[in-house]
Design a protein around this motif. Structure first.
Motif, mmCIF file in Angstrom:
data_model
loop_
_atom_site.group_PDB
_atom_site.id
_atom_site.type_symbol
_atom_site.label_atom_id
_atom_site.label_comp_id
_atom_site.label_asym_id
_atom_site.label_seq_id
_atom_site.Cartn_x
_atom_site.Cartn_y
_atom_site.Cartn_z
ATOM 1 N N SER A 64 -1.930 -9.846 1.295
ATOM 2 C CA SER A 64 -3.252 -10.399 1.617
ATOM 3 C C SER A 64 -4.045 -9.497 2.561
ATOM 4 C CB SER A 64 -3.099 -11.794 2.236
ATOM 5 O OG SER A 64 -2.327 -11.729 3.425
ATOM 6 N N ASN A 65 -3.411 -8.503 3.168
ATOM 7 C CA ASN A 65 -4.144 -7.566 4.031
ATOM 8 C C ASN A 65 -5.021 -6.602 3.226
ATOM 9 O OD1 ASN A 65 -1.670 -8.428 5.589
ATOM 10 N ND2 ASN A 65 -2.727 -7.288 7.190
ATOM 11 N N PHE A 66 -4.780 -6.523 1.929
ATOM 12 C CA PHE A 66 -5.490 -5.566 1.092
ATOM 13 C C PHE A 66 -6.601 -6.249 0.298
ATOM 14 C CE2 PHE A 66 -1.300 -3.730 1.681
ATOM 15 C CZ PHE A 66 -1.537 -2.377 1.850
ATOM 16 N N ASP A 67 -7.645 -5.498 0.006
ATOM 17 C CA ASP A 67 -8.615 -5.921 -0.988
ATOM 18 C C ASP A 67 -9.064 -4.708 -1.792
ATOM 19 O OD1 ASP A 67 -10.505 -4.648 0.649
ATOM 20 O OD2 ASP A 67 -11.116 -6.518 1.594
ATOM 21 N N LEU A 68 -9.839 -4.976 -2.822
ATOM 22 C CA LEU A 68 -10.270 -3.923 -3.745
ATOM 23 C C LEU A 68 -11.785 -3.849 -3.777
ATOM 24 C CD1 LEU A 68 -7.895 -4.617 -6.782
ATOM 25 C CD2 LEU A 68 -7.526 -3.043 -4.880
ATOM 26 N N GLN A 69 -12.298 -2.638 -3.749
ATOM 27 C CA GLN A 69 -13.718 -2.387 -3.980
ATOM 28 C C GLN A 69 -13.823 -1.594 -5.272
ATOM 29 O OE1 GLN A 69 -16.618 -3.326 -2.246
ATOM 30 N NE2 GLN A 69 -17.531 -2.487 -4.112
ATOM 31 N N TYR A 70 -14.355 -2.242 -6.309
ATOM 32 C CA TYR A 70 -14.492 -1.556 -7.586
ATOM 33 C C TYR A 70 -15.789 -0.762 -7.616
ATOM 34 C CZ TYR A 70 -10.567 -4.217 -9.445
ATOM 35 O OH TYR A 70 -9.323 -4.739 -9.660
ATOM 36 N N VAL A 71 -15.708 0.438 -8.197
ATOM 37 C CA VAL A 71 -16.872 1.310 -8.343
ATOM 38 C C VAL A 71 -16.907 1.826 -9.776
ATOM 39 C CG1 VAL A 71 -16.919 1.995 -5.906
ATOM 40 C CG2 VAL A 71 -15.570 3.323 -7.553
ATOM 41 N N ASP A 72 -18.054 2.331 -10.168
ATOM 42 C CA ASP A 72 -18.181 2.890 -11.514
ATOM 43 C C ASP A 72 -18.494 4.381 -11.482
ATOM 44 O OD1 ASP A 72 -20.755 2.829 -10.584
ATOM 45 O OD2 ASP A 72 -21.594 1.657 -12.247
ATOM 46 N N PHE A 73 -18.110 5.052 -10.388
ATOM 47 C CA PHE A 73 -18.324 6.491 -10.308
ATOM 48 C C PHE A 73 -17.537 7.189 -11.420
ATOM 49 C CE2 PHE A 73 -18.518 5.382 -5.589
ATOM 50 C CZ PHE A 73 -19.892 5.199 -5.619
ATOM 51 N N PRO A 74 -18.115 8.204 -12.033
ATOM 52 C CA PRO A 74 -17.427 8.878 -13.144
ATOM 53 C C PRO A 74 -16.314 9.795 -12.649
ATOM 54 C CG PRO A 74 -19.495 9.981 -12.675
ATOM 55 C CD PRO A 74 -19.465 8.761 -11.794
ATOM 56 N N THR B 66 -8.785 -1.420 2.280
ATOM 57 C CA THR B 66 -9.553 -1.554 1.044
ATOM 58 C C THR B 66 -9.322 -0.328 0.174
ATOM 59 O OG1 THR B 66 -11.288 -2.876 2.110
ATOM 60 C CG2 THR B 66 -11.853 -1.780 0.034
ATOM 61 N N PHE B 67 -8.806 -0.559 -1.017
ATOM 62 C CA PHE B 67 -8.721 0.500 -2.019
ATOM 63 C C PHE B 67 -10.047 0.556 -2.768
ATOM 64 C CE2 PHE B 67 -4.085 0.011 -1.612
ATOM 65 C CZ PHE B 67 -3.683 1.345 -1.654
ATOM 66 N N VAL B 68 -10.633 1.738 -2.850
ATOM 67 C CA VAL B 68 -11.871 1.944 -3.605
ATOM 68 C C VAL B 68 -11.479 2.569 -4.933
ATOM 69 C CG1 VAL B 68 -14.178 2.938 -3.603
ATOM 70 C CG2 VAL B 68 -13.090 2.312 -1.434
ATOM 71 N N VAL B 69 -11.604 1.796 -6.011
ATOM 72 C CA VAL B 69 -11.022 2.208 -7.296
ATOM 73 C C VAL B 69 -11.978 1.930 -8.445
ATOM 74 C CG1 VAL B 69 -8.647 1.814 -6.524
ATOM 75 C CG2 VAL B 69 -9.919 -0.053 -7.598
ATOM 76 N N ASN B 70 -11.784 2.674 -9.512
ATOM 77 C CA ASN B 70 -12.417 2.346 -10.782
ATOM 78 C C ASN B 70 -11.608 1.251 -11.477
ATOM 79 O OD1 ASN B 70 -13.220 5.410 -10.328
ATOM 80 N ND2 ASN B 70 -14.695 4.541 -11.783
ATOM 81 N N PRO B 71 -12.253 0.431 -12.289
ATOM 82 C CA PRO B 71 -11.500 -0.582 -13.043
ATOM 83 C C PRO B 71 -10.383 0.060 -13.860
ATOM 84 C CG PRO B 71 -13.859 -0.993 -13.208
ATOM 85 C CD PRO B 71 -13.710 0.342 -12.522
ATOM 86 N N GLY B 72 -9.240 -0.624 -13.896
ATOM 87 C CA GLY B 72 -8.098 -0.114 -14.638
ATOM 88 C C GLY B 72 -7.135 0.716 -13.829
ATOM 89 N N GLN B 73 -7.431 0.928 -12.533
ATOM 90 C CA GLN B 73 -6.538 1.719 -11.691
ATOM 91 C C GLN B 73 -5.178 1.038 -11.559
ATOM 92 O OE1 GLN B 73 -6.894 4.783 -10.068
ATOM 93 N NE2 GLN B 73 -4.733 4.473 -9.577
#
Length: 283
Positions: free
Chosen positions: A63-73, A49-56
């Motif tokens: 299919s082994n990957f997924d995304l966790q979007y966060v809004d941390f500054p 799981t990549f933990v990313v801000n939108p627009g990364q």
């Protein structure tokens, strides 16, 4: 939990806010190489799981990957840090929050590996953990250090002391005991700093074994490396700042606690095409 079946390892990859990145093109290449490293595993019983801000900016993911979007500054505290202690705290806090944000995606029974987005793994890491009859945690205490672009790797026999991509946890050991609403900064600081986690091992319920081969590469020497920032902005000679004499002493204390007193010397080996296939997959 989002996952419905356990995986040998679930890699959680916190990616800093795009505005905190010095060289986005270089970061994109490093993330691409990490993705290739994971895709090249001889066992596909893993998730990441990549933990990313939108627009990364990310490469094409399987299919082994997924995304966790966060809004941390953006991590302005790290950018504006006046000394090592302030910088380290800001980095650890941001990393810990991002790791925690993805824990709910890990299936019960899986092992969790917080992973820096610039490190690489030997293709047999997942298959070894998968085949082992062991429910505890794992330490990668032997690995390599690599300066980006170099033809050589340095052998490291205290890898888990230096590199954050070196500990594989049972999921339960990373979850808070109480309500998520009660979590304070200390929880995230500990989650974001592998050395802090190492120090509390005797009080923890996790029992650890060591991966018996050099299973990871710690990448340094690029503009977004924390080590590069420390050496550039917080040299030991500046009065009032935490210095490398203290860091070396800290490192020796951890070595005495976990692996005795191995030699500090790092032996170089050629980064051969065969080793590149083992760590970089099909480039």
């Amino acid at each position: 939990m989002i996952g419905t079946s356990s995986n040998a390892i679930h890699f959680i990859i916190p990616v800093r806010h795009p505005d905190s990145v010095v060289d986005p093109a270089s970061q994109a290449l490093r993330i691409h190489q990490l993705v290739q490293s994971l895709k090249g595993q001889t066992s596909q019983n893993w998730r990441a799981t990549f933990v990313v801000n939108p627009g990364q900016n990310l490469p094409e993911l399987s299919s082994n990957f997924d995304l966790q979007y966060v809004d941390f500054p953006a991590n302005t505290e790290a950018r504006d840090a006046a000394n090592y202690s302030e910088f380290s705290r800001a980095v650890d806090l941001d990393r810990g929050r991002r790791v925690f944000a993805a824990l709910h995606r890990v299936a019960t029974g899986s092992l969790v590996m917080p992973t820096d987005d610039d490190d690489l793994f030997h293709r047999d890491l997942v298959s070894f953990v998968e085949s082992a009859d062991w429910d505890g945690g794992w330490l990668i205490d032997k690995g390599y250090i690599w300066r980006s672009g170099s033809f050589f790797l340095g052998r490291m026999d205290s890898f888990h002391i230096t590199c954050g991509s070196s500990m594989i946890f049972p999921l339960d050991s990373l979850l808070p005991e109480g309500s998520n609403e009660d979590l304070d900064e200390d929880f995230f600081l500990e989650l974001g700093n592998h050395r802090t986690l190492l120090e509390r091992l005797p009080e923890d319920s996790v029992i650890w074994k060591r991966i018996p081969f050099r299973a990871a590469i710690y990448r340094v020497g690029h503009g977004d490396s924390s080590l590069s920032r420390i050496r550039r902005d917080f040299p030991y000679r500046r009065a009032g700042q935490l210095n490398f004499t203290w860091l070396q002493s800290y490192k020796r204390r951890l070595k005495a606690k976990f692996i005795g007193h191995p030699s500090e010397r790092i032996h170089s080996v050629l980064f051969t095409p065969r080793m590149k296939r083992a760590f970089l997959g099909a480039e």
